[in-house]
Design a protein around this motif. Structure first.
Motif, PDB file in Angstrom:
ATOM      1  N   HIS A  14       0.263   0.092  -7.089  1.00 56.85           N
ATOM      2  CA  HIS A  14       0.862   0.539  -5.824  1.00 56.85           C
ATOM      3  C   HIS A  14       1.234  -0.649  -4.637  1.00 56.85           C
ATOM      4  O   HIS A  14       0.289  -1.347  -4.670  1.00 56.85           O
ATOM      5  CB  HIS A  14      -0.077   1.589  -5.095  1.00 56.85           C
ATOM      6  N   GLU A  33     -11.087  -2.666   4.523  1.00 57.73           N
ATOM      7  CA  GLU A  33      -9.683  -2.061   3.980  1.00 57.73           C
ATOM      8  C   GLU A  33      -9.516  -2.191   2.657  1.00 57.73           C
ATOM      9  O   GLU A  33      -9.124  -1.390   2.242  1.00 57.73           O
ATOM     10  CB  GLU A  33      -8.615  -3.103   4.624  1.00 57.73           C
ATOM     11  N   ARG A  36     -11.101   0.974   1.800  1.00 55.60           N
ATOM     12  CA  ARG A  36     -10.159   2.116   1.712  1.00 55.60           C
ATOM     13  C   ARG A  36      -9.071   2.274   0.741  1.00 55.60           C
ATOM     14  O   ARG A  36      -8.640   2.967   0.205  1.00 55.60           O
ATOM     15  CB  ARG A  36      -9.710   2.140   3.000  1.00 55.60           C
ATOM     16  N   TRP A  37      -8.507   0.939   0.353  1.00 52.84           N
ATOM     17  CA  TRP A  37      -7.172   0.863  -0.364  1.00 52.84           C
ATOM     18  C   TRP A  37      -7.709   1.289  -1.941  1.00 52.84           C
ATOM     19  O   TRP A  37      -6.925   1.629  -2.665  1.00 52.84           O
ATOM     20  CB  TRP A  37      -6.703  -0.608  -0.380  1.00 52.84           C
ATOM     21  N   GLN A  39     -10.017   3.363  -2.798  1.00 54.18           N
ATOM     22  CA  GLN A  39     -10.313   4.710  -2.702  1.00 54.18           C
ATOM     23  C   GLN A  39      -8.786   5.345  -2.945  1.00 54.18           C
ATOM     24  O   GLN A  39      -8.505   6.308  -3.441  1.00 54.18           O
ATOM     25  CB  GLN A  39     -10.969   5.136  -1.728  1.00 54.18           C
ATOM     26  N   ASP A  40      -7.847   4.762  -1.986  1.00 53.14           N
ATOM     27  CA  ASP A  40      -6.550   5.168  -2.035  1.00 53.14           C
ATOM     28  C   ASP A  40      -5.774   5.291  -3.256  1.00 53.14           C
ATOM     29  O   ASP A  40      -5.271   6.236  -3.750  1.00 53.14           O
ATOM     30  CB  ASP A  40      -5.583   4.724  -0.926  1.00 53.14           C
ATOM     31  N   ILE A  41      -5.919   4.247  -4.037  1.00 49.76           N
ATOM     32  CA  ILE A  41      -5.336   3.845  -5.250  1.00 49.76           C
ATOM     33  C   ILE A  41      -5.944   4.822  -6.209  1.00 49.76           C
ATOM     34  O   ILE A  41      -5.079   5.246  -7.241  1.00 49.76           O
ATOM     35  CB  ILE A  41      -5.066   2.491  -5.620  1.00 49.76           C
ATOM     36  N   THR A  43      -7.316   7.694  -5.943  1.00 47.35           N
ATOM     37  CA  THR A  43      -6.599   9.058  -5.676  1.00 47.35           C
ATOM     38  C   THR A  43      -5.332   9.214  -6.184  1.00 47.35           C
ATOM     39  O   THR A  43      -4.905  10.267  -6.944  1.00 47.35           O
ATOM     40  CB  THR A  43      -7.005   9.269  -4.154  1.00 47.35           C
ATOM     41  N   ALA A  44      -4.572   8.251  -5.809  1.00 43.33           N
ATOM     42  CA  ALA A  44      -3.147   8.232  -6.140  1.00 43.33           C
ATOM     43  C   ALA A  44      -2.800   8.155  -7.975  1.00 43.33           C
ATOM     44  O   ALA A  44      -2.250   8.918  -8.474  1.00 43.33           O
ATOM     45  CB  ALA A  44      -2.360   7.219  -5.858  1.00 43.33           C
TER      46      ALA A  44
END
Length: 161
Positions: A14, A33, A36-37, A39-41, A43-44
């Motif tokens: 991503h 950050e 956070r990124w 965890q976001d990736i 999830t994606a």
């Protein structure tokens, strides 16, 4: 923006621009950050493989983090485009390591490497559960990061310098 390189099997990517809100008092991206990124990736990647929030709710399962290890190699700054790559490094009965690689598109430099140990849990009790075969079969394991790094190096000759 530079398109992401061809991805080795099992690797998810991503790209995004670093927001100003991610910058800390030192003038670069705050270490929180990166968490956070990551965890976001994760999830994606899970969503892309069919394991969405709805599916976890339906199966009454979830993932929790046991540990993180992050090597910060170079700073990132507001407005820069970063690509995050992630892959699953294997499966134990109830745990799975996930790897992340952050690289800056402008100069194709690796900014950080990370590993998170995730634990599959019963969403109601919080207790560890055996990772189901349906989840395991949805993801291709990349057990050794060397082929990933070699593939990136082949497509991005400056990335690993």
């Amino acid at each position: 923006m530079t398109p992401p390189p061809p991805l080795p099997p099992g690797v998810f990517a991503h790209a995004f621009a670093v927001p100003g809100a991610a910058i800390d008092g030192n003038g670069h991206v705050n270490n929180l950050e990166y968490l956070r990124w990551m965890q976001d990736i994760a999830t994606a990647h899970s969503d892309a493989r069919g394991w969405t929030r709805a599916r976890y709710a339906e199966t009454r399962t979830s993932w929790v983090i046991r540990s993180h290890a992050i090597d910060y190699l170079r700073p990132a700054f507001a407005g820069e485009t970063i690509t995050v790559l992630t892959w699953i490094g294997g499966f134990e009965a109830q745990e799975s390591p996930r790897h992340c690689l952050f690289w800056r598109d402008r100069d194709r430099k690796v900014l950080a490497k990370a590993r998170t140990l995730w634990v599959f849990v019963d969403a109601e009790t919080g207790r560890a559960r055996t990772i189901p075969e349906a989840f395991r079969s949805a993801f291709e394991v990349v057990a050794d990061e060397k082929p990933v790094l070699q593939a990136l190096k082949a497509t991005l000759p400056l990335a690993l310098t």
